[in-house]
Design an enzyme around this catalytic site. Structure first.
Site, short mmCIF file in Angstrom:
data_model
loop_
_atom_site.label_atom_id
_atom_site.label_comp_id
_atom_site.label_asym_id
_atom_site.label_seq_id
_atom_site.Cartn_x
_atom_site.Cartn_y
_atom_site.Cartn_z
N ASP A 172 -10.04 25.16 -40.94
CA ASP A 172 -9.50 23.95 -40.31
C ASP A 172 -10.49 23.37 -39.31
O ASP A 172 -10.71 22.16 -39.24
CB ASP A 172 -8.18 24.26 -39.60
CG ASP A 172 -7.05 24.52 -40.58
OD1 ASP A 172 -6.98 23.79 -41.57
OD2 ASP A 172 -6.28 25.45 -40.36
N ASP B 10 0.82 -1.21 0.00
CA ASP B 10 0.00 0.00 0.00
C ASP B 10 0.85 1.27 0.00
O ASP B 10 0.33 2.37 -0.06
CB ASP B 10 -0.92 0.03 1.24
CG ASP B 10 -2.14 -0.84 1.06
OD1 ASP B 10 -2.29 -1.44 -0.02
OD2 ASP B 10 -2.96 -0.93 1.99
N GLY C 226 -7.78 16.77 -42.51
CA GLY C 226 -8.64 16.63 -43.68
C GLY C 226 -7.98 15.89 -44.84
O GLY C 226 -8.50 14.90 -45.34
N MET C 227 -6.82 16.37 -45.30
CA MET C 227 -6.13 15.73 -46.41
C MET C 227 -5.64 14.34 -46.01
O MET C 227 -5.67 13.40 -46.81
CB MET C 227 -4.95 16.61 -46.87
CG MET C 227 -4.21 16.05 -48.08
SD MET C 227 -5.31 15.75 -49.49
CE MET C 227 -5.67 17.44 -49.96
#
Length: 511
Positions: free
Chosen positions: A297, A36, A432-433
């Protein structure tokens, strides 16, 4: 107490130890069996501090079970008092040692008579509360103890606008960076910081807390109980709106002005700082997130689905930022802070399709698998889930691993925090691309085991069974196993690698 593969919030004693080790010159003693006492290692690794963690384990072993704990606990308290000369020692059991049902409060009372420092027993129910609740309770207990101990308090508030920041503590998610950003914000608003507790504060500081004009609670998880106590006992107003995201930043600043306007003296400061002009200028020119949310974007994220999960503060704030400020759909959002479920539901009810309140990581994983979001924003566990499902994940909440205890400046709060969050969101999605090219070329070939080599020799061919066997090997040794197996095959003149060849290579290497 339960057995679990993963826990979002640790056991109660971890919360107590986090508060104790955040204060200066405070030592914690945990009454615990071996196993512990991992807090020291965990804190040293994640926080990367030069100093040792001020926590000691008073080990519960067979001798203690046979004779009782009183002598060992009292001796450890007195030993640490002599060695470290702390201002305060906090004794806490763990969930395991609590089973013994020992009267540790009595041990503390006995040690207090002999020791030079103050000694308190962490008044926490280890069966009912988790790490977060225990930290909140322990901080309030320390503040209450020292305010009660100071029989005569100077309750004259400062002439200039002033604030206490309550709830910044060790192992908090980006807490130190957030604290720097809050300092900058309050300096801009011409508000003096009276105290910051517990991180870096002294236990003698709580007696000066009532001198501030209001309290700022950046995170609901730790500090709210202390603020409510100070409000009840001394009439101190507090602001608990988390300044995360442009909209909540503005709301937090307006609440700060409202808290200052309760008393007459801050009018002088309000003449010097025009809060609305400050909000407008920071939102338009300092924070790039507002501009970014209107850019092409960010518009590429339209229609993308996300899942958000974390502590109540961060999950609620990130959900609102995604839905309200960036126009991203939040299919499901949730928190593991079940004790704060009502507040969480109230905050995010208009910003998501589905809500989940659970501390079961498997349930969260099932929802992510069902929704199949474009990105996940969660804890380290959701990062693991995302890796299995090949879904990108941004870590926005504790529990987190060492990469989220960055050495560089990465706040989540304040106007600089809005920029950091915008970067995190943007980088968590496939661009995106990139998305378009992956679609054209049928995605990355990441599921297959890489078989390319820098060697000019013809590499042996792996049959399907051996590829499958190689895939079962942990990633961190897989490449080494592959290279050694191919070396063995070349040495033996074998053109194909089978499961039998893999085993033979392993035996040859071990010989």
């Amino acid at each position: 107490m339960k057995l679990a593969y993963w826990m979002y919030a640790g056991p109660a004693h971890i919360g107590t130890l986090r508060v104790a080790s955040s204060f200066k010159n405070v030592h914690a003693i945990m009454h615990a069996p071996l196993g512990d006492d991992y807090f020291n290692v965990m804190r040293s690794m994640l926080e990367r501090e030069r100093n040792f963690t001020p926590a000691t384990a008073s080990i519960v072993d067979r001798h203690v079970l046979a004779r009782g704990s009183r002598k060992r606990v009292v001796d450890n308290i007195l030993r640490k008092d002599k060695e470290e000369s702390p201002d305060l020692i906090i004794l806490t059991p763990t969930c395991t040692s609590s089973i013994l049902q020992e009267d540790l409060k009595n041990f503390v009372d006995r040690a207090s008579i002999i020791s030079d420092c103050n000694v308190i027993f962490a008044d926490v129910d280890h069966y009912q509360v988790n790490e977060i609740q225990a930290a909140d309770r322990t901080l309030e207990q320390v503040v209450r103890y020292y305010l009660d101990k100071s029989h005569t308090l100077d309750q004259f508030v400062t002439d200039a606008p002033s604030v206490n920041i309550i709830g910044i503590l060790t192992l908090g998610f980006h807490n130190r960076h957030d604290c720097r950003e809050l300092r900058r914000l309050l300096k801009d608003l011409d508000i003096r910081i009276n105290q910051i507790i517990p991180e870096g504060g002294s236990v003698e500081d709580p007696k000066n807390l009532p001198k501030a004009r209001f309290n700022l609670i950046p995170y609901r998880e730790v500090g709210l109980m202390t603020a409510m106590y100070l409000n009840k006992e001394f009439g101190m107003p507090y602001v608990s709106t988390t300044p995360m995201g442009a909209v909540d930043m503005a709301e937090c600043i307006r609440q700060i002005k409202k808290s200052l306007d309760i008393l007459a003296a801050p009018i002088l400061s309000s003449k010097r700082v025009d809060y609305e002009s400050y909000i407008d200028g920071q939102t338009r020119f300092v924070s790039q997130a507002a501009w970014f949310s209107r850019s092409i974007d960010c518009q590429n994220f339209t229609g993308k689905e996300t899942v958000v999960f974390g502590d109540a503060t961060h999950a609620a704030s990130i959900t609102k930022i995604l839905a309200r400020e960036m126009g991203i759909r939040v299919s499901c959002t949730g928190t593991y802070c079940k004790h704060d479920a009502e507040w969480f539901k109230e905050q995010i009810q208009d910003f998501c399709d589905e809500m989940i309140i659970t501390d079961d990581h498997a349930e969260v994983g099932d929802i992510i698998a069902r929704v199949e979001p474009s990105a996940i924003f969660g804890t380290q566990m959701e990062r693991h889930i995302g890796k299995r499902l090949e879904i990108p994940c941004g870590v926005i909440s504790a529990p987190a691993h060492i990469q989220n205890f960055s050495l560089g400046y990465r706040p989540f709060l304040g106007y600089e925090g809005t920029n950091q969050i915008a970067d995190l969101v943007y980088n968590s999605f496939a661009l995106g691309m990139e998305d378009h090219l992956l679609e054209i070329f049928c995605g990355h070939d990441t599921k297959e085991i890489m078989t390319k080599s820098l060697s000019t020799d013809i590499s042996p061919i792996w049959d399907p069974e051996s590829r499958q066997e190689l895939g079962k090997i942990p990633r961190f040794v897989r490449d080494e196993v592959k290279i050694n197996t191919e070396k063995f095959a070349r040495r033996k003149g074998l053109l194909n690698v089978t499961v039998e060849v893999m085993h033979a290579a392993k035996e040859a290497l071990s010989a």
